[in-house]
Scaffold this active site. Structure first.
Site, PDB file in Angstrom:
ATOM      1  N   HIS A  77      33.829  20.540  27.377  1.00  0.00           N
ATOM      2  CA  HIS A  77      32.370  20.279  27.802  1.00  0.00           C
ATOM      3  C   HIS A  77      31.477  21.504  27.386  1.00  0.00           C
ATOM      4  O   HIS A  77      32.101  22.714  27.186  1.00  0.00           O
ATOM      5  CB  HIS A  77      32.314  20.241  29.439  1.00  0.00           C
ATOM      6  N   ASP A  79      28.557  22.443  28.722  1.00  0.00           N
ATOM      7  CA  ASP A  79      27.769  23.175  29.607  1.00  0.00           C
ATOM      8  C   ASP A  79      28.410  24.351  30.349  1.00  0.00           C
ATOM      9  O   ASP A  79      29.993  24.494  30.260  1.00  0.00           O
ATOM     10  CB  ASP A  79      27.275  22.370  30.672  1.00  0.00           C
ATOM     11  N   ASP A 138      34.509  29.164  29.585  1.00  0.00           N
ATOM     12  CA  ASP A 138      34.392  28.075  30.471  1.00  0.00           C
ATOM     13  C   ASP A 138      33.196  26.962  30.027  1.00  0.00           C
ATOM     14  O   ASP A 138      32.214  27.167  30.676  1.00  0.00           O
ATOM     15  CB  ASP A 138      34.745  28.117  31.960  1.00  0.00           C
ATOM     16  N   GLU A 172      29.669  18.901  32.985  1.00  0.00           N
ATOM     17  CA  GLU A 172      30.982  18.898  33.874  1.00  0.00           C
ATOM     18  C   GLU A 172      30.710  20.042  35.065  1.00  0.00           C
ATOM     19  O   GLU A 172      31.350  19.809  36.044  1.00  0.00           O
ATOM     20  CB  GLU A 172      31.987  19.541  32.834  1.00  0.00           C
ATOM     21  N   GLU A 173      30.169  21.181  34.951  1.00  0.00           N
ATOM     22  CA  GLU A 173      30.225  22.194  35.675  1.00  0.00           C
ATOM     23  C   GLU A 173      29.405  21.617  37.242  1.00  0.00           C
ATOM     24  O   GLU A 173      29.707  22.248  38.264  1.00  0.00           O
ATOM     25  CB  GLU A 173      29.571  23.461  35.440  1.00  0.00           C
ATOM     26  N   ASP A 195      40.244  22.709  28.993  1.00  0.00           N
ATOM     27  CA  ASP A 195      39.462  23.323  30.230  1.00  0.00           C
ATOM     28  C   ASP A 195      40.224  24.336  31.015  1.00  0.00           C
ATOM     29  O   ASP A 195      39.844  24.427  32.115  1.00  0.00           O
ATOM     30  CB  ASP A 195      38.654  22.392  30.924  1.00  0.00           C
ATOM     31  N   HIS A 377      33.140  31.556  35.576  1.00  0.00           N
ATOM     32  CA  HIS A 377      31.877  31.273  36.336  1.00  0.00           C
ATOM     33  C   HIS A 377      31.569  32.814  37.051  1.00  0.00           C
ATOM     34  O   HIS A 377      30.675  32.696  37.859  1.00  0.00           O
ATOM     35  CB  HIS A 377      32.200  30.721  37.558  1.00  0.00           C
TER      36      HIS A 377
END
Length: 404
Positions: A77, A79, A138, A172-173, A195, A377
């Site tokens: 992903h 994002d 990520d 995705e997040e 991921d 994150h």
């Protein structure tokens, strides 16, 4: 390895944070800045690629062998998480990390004694932030690894492979990465999301997940004349929360233990609102947690004699193990490929979810592989270039394994 490093740094400098409060799809247009670049780079390699109206990048590498083998998909992903600042990422390379304190800036630093993940990258080249933003590994580590895979196939025509499908998803997040996935086009027999964290990781278990929105209806009266009349919605919220099991607080759970997590509370005397996420790997326990929410609601409404509590529980995603357990050959390919790369396969149930979980329930078997990135994150996020290189090798080995 240098090209992979440069590619990764190029991608993380592009701000692609998604927005959970947006009503558009994708949730932010800036995600398309990276998606458009990926399409350009893939086309320059000589492969077909497109960006669809919903922000998904699709590409395909046609088979160059004369026998039928399973077609494989690789997915990541674009994002990045909205949980930490994501604009102005300034990555820094630490060559041959020696296990000492890493000072990102005057406020943020990390040491292996406090952050054991750093012990896994001693002697490797790692990329960290400057402490002002997340890194975006990520999942731009996964994106860079898949792109490097394509680049090497384009450069070396002697590499034999079956059909390979590629997809880079948006959002995705914020839990929407699989919402508009094109299953009709993506005809891989099975796929892998890139991921995960430590390279060598193979993940095919994740939480069953639901959200609970709880509204509390009070009766607002001037406090000077409130006796036997006022019902404070904020007190209702606190009462509700106090009846949830204390041992299901995420701060004291690990492994296969589930939790109820209170993530947001707003309100006044007249009305209050609370948002919870409900998680458990075991379906029976997952359903029991939801029943507890219902039981507390019913008790309080009976106690107060009106609908003081309004509850809305919504399923988010389910544990992909319940489907993958009947298709373990997909895991076997990954295990053999990981061992062939000189790594020890590592299995751990994800205390979260991935696009792979929803794609699996959508009909595309899709476990998750490690990328060599850590501390997702947050500002302490980092990635090992050595492990990213190994992740590319694992993908190549999967391509070889399905031809045997």
């Amino acid at each position: 390895m240098k090209r992979l490093q440069e590619r990764f740094i190029r991608y993380v400098k592009i701000d692609t944070q998604s927005d959970p409060n947006s009503t558009t799809f994708p949730s932010t247009l800036k995600q398309l800045d990276l998606s458009k670049l990926l399409v350009e780079e893939i086309l320059a390699m000589g492969f077909d690629a497109r960006l669809d109206k919903d922000g998904y990048v699709y590409a395909k590498v046609d088979s160059n062998i004369d026998k039928k083998v399973p077609s494989i998909g690789f997915i990541a992903h674009v994002d990045t998480s909205p949980d930490a600042p994501g604009k102005g990422v300034n990555p820094r390379i630490i060559k041959n990390y020696d296990g000492s304190l890493i000072k990102l800036n005057d406020t943020f630093q990390m040491h292996p004694d406090k952050y054991p993940s750093l012990k896994k990258v001693i002697g490797e080249d790692i990329i960290v932030t400057d402490g002002n933003t997340l890194l975006g590994a990520d999942d731009k580590a996964g994106v860079a690894e898949i792109m490097e895979l394509l680049h090497r196939i384009a450069d070396d025509k002697t590499i034999k492979h079956g059909d390979i499908y590629i997809c880079f998803t948006p959002d995705e997040e914020i839990g929407q990465g699989a919402d508009r996935f094109d299953y009709d086009w993506f005809k891989a027999d099975f796929a892998y999301t890139l991921d995960g964290s430590e390279v060598g990781g193979i993940e095919y278990e994740n939480f069953n997940a639901a959200s609970a929105d709880v509204t509390f209806i009070g009766n607002s009266i001037h406090p000077g004349s409130a006796k036997n009349k006022m019902i404070n919605a904020l007190h209702l919220q606190m009462e509700f929360h106090s009846m949830l099991p204390k041992f299901l607080d995420p701060a004291i759970t690990e492994g296969y233990e589930g939790f109820n997590h209170l993530s947001n509370v707003v309100g006044q005397v007249e009305e209050a609102f609370a948002h919870y996420i409900i998680r458990n790997h075991h379906m029976t326990k997952f359903l029991e947690q939801q029943k507890t929410f219902e039981a507390i609601k019913n008790y309080m409404n009976e106690k107060y004699g009106y609908e003081a509590v309004v509850l809305n529980i919504k399923e988010s995603y389910l544990n992909m193990y319940e489907i993958i357990k009947d298709h373990m050959y997909v895991i076997d390919y990954a295990v053999k490929a990981t061992k062939a790369a000189g790594l020890t396969p590592k299995f751990e149930a994800i205390r979260g979810g991935t696009d792979g979980a929803r794609l699996t329930y959508g009909g595309l078997i899709c476990p998750n592989l490690g990328t060599g990135a850590y501390h997702f994150h947050g500002r302490l996020e980092f990635a090992s270039i050595n492990q990213m290189e190994k992740a590319v090798e694992v993908m190549f080995n999967i391509i070889k394994e399905v031809q045997k």
